[in-house]
Enzyme design. Structure first.
Site, short mmCIF file in Angstrom:
data_model
loop_
_atom_site.label_atom_id
_atom_site.label_comp_id
_atom_site.label_asym_id
_atom_site.label_seq_id
_atom_site.Cartn_x
_atom_site.Cartn_y
_atom_site.Cartn_z
CG HIS A 125 -0.37 -0.02 2.54
ND1 HIS A 125 0.39 1.01 3.05
CD2 HIS A 125 -0.45 -0.96 3.52
CE1 HIS A 125 0.76 0.69 4.29
NE2 HIS A 125 0.27 -0.50 4.60
CB CYS A 142 1.35 -3.62 4.98
SG CYS A 142 -0.28 -4.16 5.53
#
Length: 167
Positions: A125, A142
């Protein structure tokens, strides 16, 4: 009358250009297909590949506890192993995101054997809406890139693309 029509057409084109004008986070990509992604955690690099050729490379941020394979929910680690891109999220809290298929069956089984949950929601992301420094390793597990880079990645990578996350 012809001048009025010409002026109206010009104004319509200008208005449409202003509405769609380059601020969109959605891009198009017409180059070679991304056939795999490699993440090198130790080097903090991510590579988009077409077969063995590197198409693009990016500097990345990882989970706040980057050493080792993610095992449990909340451990702050980024997984290691082979997964695939499971979905595109255009409404991500972090600009745009691509889901990673963690946990797999082995990850889930190991966590269950320890009486814990494996966690989830692991993604590639952007960085927008993060209130911290946006530097170094700050995610919950992430892989983070700059927002403009995420726009490029989002356009280039298709669902089910394999992602190899290496130590």
């Amino acid at each position: 009358m012809t001048f009025a029509r010409l002026l109206s057409a010009f104004l319509l084109v200008a208005l449409l250009a202003a509405c769609g004008g380059g601020n969109s986070k959605f891009r198009s990509y017409k180059g070679p297909a991304v056939t795999s992604i490699q993440v090198h955690k130790g080097a903090r690099k991510m590579y988009l590949l077409h077969d063995a050729k590197v198409l693009k490379q990016y500097d990345i941020g990882l989970g706040f506890a980057p050493e080792g394979h993610k095992q449990f929910e909340g451990d702050g680690r980024t997984p290691e192993g082979t997964y695939f891109i499971s979905f595109h999220n255009p409404k991500s809290r972090y600009h745009l995101s691509l889901g990673i298929s963690y946990p797999n069956l082995a990850d889930s089984a190991f966590a269950a054997s320890q009486g814990k949950r494996p966690g989830g929601d692991i993604m590639i992301h952007g960085r927008s809406n993060y209130k911290g420094t946006n530097k170094g390793d700050w995610t919950a597990g992430c892989i983070a890139v700059r927002d403009k880079e995420m726009e490029e990645i989002y356009a280039m990578v298709r669902q089910y693309t394999p992602i190899h996350i290496l130590p």
